[in-house]
Design a protein around this motif. Structure first.
Motif, PDB file in Angstrom:
ATOM      1  N   UNK A  28       0.958  -1.204  -0.130  1.00 12.77           N
ATOM      2  CA  UNK A  28      -0.144  -0.086  -0.041  1.00 12.77           C
ATOM      3  C   UNK A  28       0.794   1.443   0.013  1.00 12.77           C
ATOM      4  N   UNK A  29       0.622   2.073  -0.935  1.00 14.65           N
ATOM      5  CA  UNK A  29       1.449   3.388  -0.866  1.00 14.65           C
ATOM      6  C   UNK A  29       0.576   4.666  -1.306  1.00 14.65           C
ATOM      7  N   UNK A  30       1.302   5.688  -1.088  1.00 13.20           N
ATOM      8  CA  UNK A  30       0.517   6.825  -1.462  1.00 13.20           C
ATOM      9  C   UNK A  30       1.698   7.923  -1.840  1.00 13.20           C
ATOM     10  N   UNK A  31       1.443   8.640  -2.960  1.00 11.35           N
ATOM     11  CA  UNK A  31       2.454   9.771  -3.353  1.00 11.35           C
ATOM     12  C   UNK A  31       3.812   9.354  -3.282  1.00 11.35           C
ATOM     13  N   UNK A  32       4.018   7.991  -3.670  1.00  9.27           N
ATOM     14  CA  UNK A  32       5.384   7.414  -3.839  1.00  9.27           C
ATOM     15  C   UNK A  32       5.927   7.127  -2.642  1.00  9.27           C
ATOM     16  N   UNK A  33       5.296   6.879  -1.289  1.00  9.87           N
ATOM     17  CA  UNK A  33       5.677   6.432  -0.327  1.00  9.87           C
ATOM     18  C   UNK A  33       5.105   5.149   0.302  1.00  9.87           C
ATOM     19  N   UNK A  34       5.943   4.210   0.467  1.00 14.98           N
ATOM     20  CA  UNK A  34       5.019   2.977   1.165  1.00 14.98           C
ATOM     21  C   UNK A  34       4.707   3.099   2.368  1.00 14.98           C
ATOM     22  N   UNK A  35       3.331   2.663   2.637  1.00 20.65           N
ATOM     23  CA  UNK A  35       2.907   2.866   3.978  1.00 20.65           C
ATOM     24  C   UNK A  35       2.752   1.504   4.424  1.00 20.65           C
ATOM     25  N   UNK A  91      10.326  -0.607  -5.900  1.00 18.83           N
ATOM     26  CA  UNK A  91       9.272  -0.757  -7.057  1.00 18.83           C
ATOM     27  C   UNK A  91       8.373   0.205  -7.128  1.00 18.83           C
ATOM     28  N   UNK A  92       8.110   0.764  -5.939  1.00 21.31           N
ATOM     29  CA  UNK A  92       7.141   2.084  -6.082  1.00 21.31           C
ATOM     30  C   UNK A  92       7.893   3.414  -6.656  1.00 21.31           C
ATOM     31  N   UNK A  93       9.010   3.104  -6.360  1.00 23.16           N
ATOM     32  CA  UNK A  93       9.882   4.410  -6.709  1.00 23.16           C
ATOM     33  C   UNK A  93      10.140   4.243  -8.435  1.00 23.16           C
ATOM     34  N   UNK A  94      10.020   3.111  -8.889  1.00 26.08           N
ATOM     35  CA  UNK A  94       9.929   2.781 -10.454  1.00 26.08           C
ATOM     36  C   UNK A  94       8.752   3.306 -11.139  1.00 26.08           C
ATOM     37  N   UNK A  95       7.659   3.405 -10.470  1.00 26.07           N
ATOM     38  CA  UNK A  95       6.323   3.858 -11.039  1.00 26.07           C
ATOM     39  C   UNK A  95       6.107   5.094 -11.583  1.00 26.07           C
TER      40      UNK A  95
END
Length: 69
Positions: free
Chosen positions: A39-46, A63-67
């Motif tokens: 789960x993430x918001x604005x590029x930050x994993x929650x 992986x979130x940073x690659x999106x």
């Protein structure tokens, strides 16, 4: 596991709804290849569920940073 992304709403402070994205990925940080729910918001994993070690949390943030957000 089929990898993909979804959007969900999570209650924040004061009952305020936050729009949180959720994705399912397979961790490749070690040989365990855990199935992760991220789960993430604005590029930050929650939150990360399913990781068998801390490498999974680090892998998920990468992986979130690659999106394209």
């Amino acid at each position: 596991m089929e990898e993909g992304r979804d959007i969900c709403i999570r209650l924040g402070e004061g009952g305020r709804g936050l729009i949180v994205e959720k994705m399912e990925i397979t961790c490749r940080a070690c040989r365990n290849e855990c199935s992760l729910e991220v789960e993430y918001e604005d590029g930050e994993v929650l939150d990360v569920a399913g990781n068998g070690c801390m490498k999974g949390m680090i892998f998920a943030q990468g992986e979130v940073n690659k999106l394209d957000l």
